[in-house]
Design an enzyme around this catalytic site. Structure first.
Site, short mmCIF file in Angstrom:
data_model
loop_
_atom_site.label_atom_id
_atom_site.label_comp_id
_atom_site.label_asym_id
_atom_site.label_seq_id
_atom_site.Cartn_x
_atom_site.Cartn_y
_atom_site.Cartn_z
N GLY A 195 0.75 -1.30 0.02
CA GLY A 195 -0.18 -0.05 -0.05
C GLY A 195 0.69 1.30 0.11
CB ILE A 196 3.56 2.44 2.38
CG1 ILE A 196 2.71 2.51 3.45
CG2 ILE A 196 4.42 3.66 2.42
CD1 ILE A 196 3.22 2.15 4.60
CB THR A 216 8.82 5.23 5.95
OG1 THR A 216 8.47 4.41 4.77
CG2 THR A 216 9.42 6.37 5.29
CB ALA A 217 9.78 -0.57 6.41
NE ARG A 218 7.33 -1.64 12.79
CZ ARG A 218 6.52 -0.62 12.38
NH1 ARG A 218 6.74 0.62 11.62
NH2 ARG A 218 5.08 -0.65 12.75
CG ASP A 227 9.50 8.10 10.15
OD1 ASP A 227 9.71 9.01 10.95
OD2 ASP A 227 8.15 7.36 10.04
CD GLU A 256 11.53 3.36 15.95
OE1 GLU A 256 10.34 3.62 16.33
OE2 GLU A 256 11.54 3.15 14.70
CG HIS A 269 8.15 5.41 14.05
ND1 HIS A 269 8.29 4.27 14.41
CD2 HIS A 269 7.11 5.47 13.33
CE1 HIS A 269 7.57 3.37 13.87
NE2 HIS A 269 6.75 4.06 13.28
N1 LIG Z 1 6.96 4.67 9.64
C1 LIG Z 1 5.79 4.58 9.89
O1 LIG Z 1 5.12 5.24 10.60
C2 LIG Z 1 5.01 3.54 9.28
C3 LIG Z 1 3.69 3.80 9.02
C4 LIG Z 1 2.84 2.86 8.49
C5 LIG Z 1 3.56 1.57 8.17
N2 LIG Z 1 5.07 1.47 8.52
C6 LIG Z 1 5.61 -0.03 7.99
O2 LIG Z 1 5.74 0.11 6.63
C7 LIG Z 1 5.49 -1.43 6.35
C8 LIG Z 1 4.73 -1.45 5.08
O3 LIG Z 1 3.54 -0.97 5.13
P1 LIG Z 1 2.21 -1.39 3.96
O4 LIG Z 1 0.97 -0.93 4.69
O5 LIG Z 1 2.78 -0.75 2.65
O6 LIG Z 1 2.19 -2.93 4.02
P2 LIG Z 1 1.73 -3.81 2.74
O7 LIG Z 1 1.64 -5.12 3.28
O8 LIG Z 1 0.57 -3.12 2.32
O9 LIG Z 1 3.18 -3.93 1.72
C9 LIG Z 1 4.33 -4.67 2.18
C10 LIG Z 1 4.65 -5.14 1.00
O10 LIG Z 1 6.10 -6.02 1.28
C11 LIG Z 1 6.18 -6.90 0.30
N3 LIG Z 1 7.15 -7.97 1.18
C12 LIG Z 1 6.77 -8.73 2.16
N4 LIG Z 1 8.17 -9.63 2.32
C13 LIG Z 1 8.94 -9.25 1.46
C14 LIG Z 1 9.97 -9.67 0.88
N5 LIG Z 1 10.75 -10.49 1.92
N6 LIG Z 1 10.68 -9.23 -0.04
C15 LIG Z 1 10.19 -8.33 -1.06
N7 LIG Z 1 8.80 -7.69 -0.60
C16 LIG Z 1 8.28 -8.29 0.70
C17 LIG Z 1 4.68 -7.63 0.53
O11 LIG Z 1 4.28 -8.59 -0.49
C18 LIG Z 1 3.74 -6.29 0.23
O12 LIG Z 1 3.53 -6.16 -1.05
C19 LIG Z 1 4.88 -2.01 7.50
O13 LIG Z 1 4.91 -3.33 7.60
C20 LIG Z 1 5.19 -1.17 8.78
O14 LIG Z 1 6.00 -1.90 9.17
C21 LIG Z 1 5.73 2.49 9.11
#
Ligand SMILES: NC(=O)c1ccc[n+]([C@@H]2O[C@H](COP(=O)([O-])OP(=O)(O)OC[C@H]3O[C@@H](n4cnc5c(N)ncnc54)[C@H](O)[C@@H]3O)[C@@H](O)[C@H]2O)c1
Length: 336
Positions: free
Chosen positions: A168-169, A246-248, A272, A277, A295
């Site tokens: 999604g992101i 911005t993931a983890r 981020d 953390e 974050h």
């Molecule tokens: N910084 C922030 O405040 C903040 C906010 C929201 C989400 N996040 C982080 O961002 C991450 C992504 O969010 P999202 O809503 O887009 O999630 P999402 O589930 O919509 O997308 C994650 C994508 O990663 C892919 N993926 C999983 N494992 C993989 C791998 N080993 N290799 C390649 N691709 C892989 C999945 O197929 C999916 O398409 C979340 O898991 C969360 O940890 C951070």
């Protein structure tokens, strides 16, 4: 039979009326404990034995600690649903939730986070490419751009943005960076349909590393993705790459990142999220060129409100229908 109980772990900050309206269908309770040891004792005392659903926030880790096997085995058997208010649910051991008898079903909050987190990533991409942090610091110290002035930055136009984890992101960010003239490639476990990819090209993991001018990490943290970017991966990247996360924090090896910045293999980064953390690696703090946010990805009134509304929607669905609105993908087909 009385109403089922819903346990609030953390706080509701915005969606008060939607939360309060849940009292039509459930008794809303809160734990007495303020730390993990006491919370486990409270569970073992039987005081929470009628709880069907736990609503948990990221910050509730202060009360319960992470949802690991120890905590999950102490939770009341009545507890069948964990609705997590966040997109990333690495604080919850989903495997242990599935293995418990009876299992605990887990939901997260996708979609509602996309815009604000993608906006944050775009801010970090521009800031890291342009090297804005050095001059922002100098301006506040009354030194204009600083002496010497910072090196010239780079334009996003024409640069290859590599997205690792096109969910999604990632997809939202792709649309936003199209407007900046960036060319998007991505790697996922599987290629997306043309409609979902929006014209971004699917490449292998190694091609992503080799071709990206800016590499953005957008995949969840789990045992398969921990340190997915480390020394060997930095060595496969273009010299002068920009890294945005911005993931983890722990999807990247921070020590290796600091070394890659020092050697010039990485030009700059925009972060981020961090491995430990709220601690930030001293090698990052000491580097004036990098963009560091504490974050802040979803830190807006609109998004925090939408996330709470979504998460409460999961609670209501669990109580009224026995199903979650947005169950985590790992539990697809879970029996019991
Ligand atoms: N910084 C922030 O405040 C903040 C906010 C929201 C989400 N996040 C982080 O961002 C991450 C992504 O969010 P999202 O809503 O887009 O999630 P999402 O589930 O919509 O997308 C994650 C994508 O990663 C892919 N993926 C999983 N494992 C993989 C791998 N080993 N290799 C390649 N691709 C892989 C999945 O197929 C999916 O398409 C979340 O898991 C969360 O940890 C951070």
């Amino acid at each position: 039979m009385g109403k089922p109980q819903v346990l609030l772990l953390g706080k509701i900050d915005h969606a008060h009326s939607t939360w309060n309206a849940l009292s039509e269908v459930a008794d809303l309770i809160e734990p007495k404990s303020t730390n993990r040891a006491d919370f486990i004792k409270e569970c073992q005392s039987g005081a929470l034995d009628n709880v069907l659903v736990a609503y948990r926030t990221f910050g509730s880790v202060e009360i319960t600690g992470v949802w690991d096997e120890e905590l999950i085995s102490a939770l009341p058997k009545s507890l069948r649903f964990c609705t997590h208010n966040g997109a990333g649910y690495d604080q919850v051991d989903v495997h242990a939730c599935s293995a418990r008898k009876p299992p605990i079903r887990v939901s997260n909050v996708p979609t509602a986070v996309d815009d604000a987190t993608a906006d944050t990533a775009v801010f970090l991409i521009i800031g890291a490419l342009r090297g804005f942090n050095t001059s922002m610091l100098a301006a506040r110290e009354g030194k204009w751009r600083g002496a010497p002035a910072p090196p010239l930055g780079h334009d996003p136009e024409g640069k290859v943005l590599g997205v690792l984890g096109m969910g999604g992101i990632g997809r939202n960010m792709k649309k936003k960076t199209d407007a900046l003239g960036m060319k998007c490639i991505y790697h996922n476990r599987r290629p997306l349909s043309d409609e979902l990819s929006g014209g971004a090209k699917y490449v292998s993991f190694d091609e992503l590393l080799a071709q990206s001018d800016v590499l953005s990490l957008n995949l969840p943290l789990n045992k398969n993705t921990h340190h997915i970017i480390s020394t060997a991966e930095f060595a496969k990247m273009k010299k002068g790459v920009v890294i945005v996360n911005t993931a983890r924090g722990a999807v990247m090896d921070e020590d290796a990142l600091v070394k890659a910045l020092e050697s010039g293999q990485v030009f700059s980064c925009g972060l981020d999220v961090y491995e430990e953390e709220p601690k930030i690696h001293p090698g990052l703090v000491a580097n004036p060129h990098v963009m560091l946010l504490p974050h802040m990805g979803t830190w807006t009134v609109e998004t925090q409100t939408a996330m709470e509304e979504w998460c409460i929607g999961n609670v209501r669905a669990a109580v009224e229908t026995g199903e979650l609105k947005s169950p985590v993908p790992e539990q697809e087909g879970l029996e019991g």
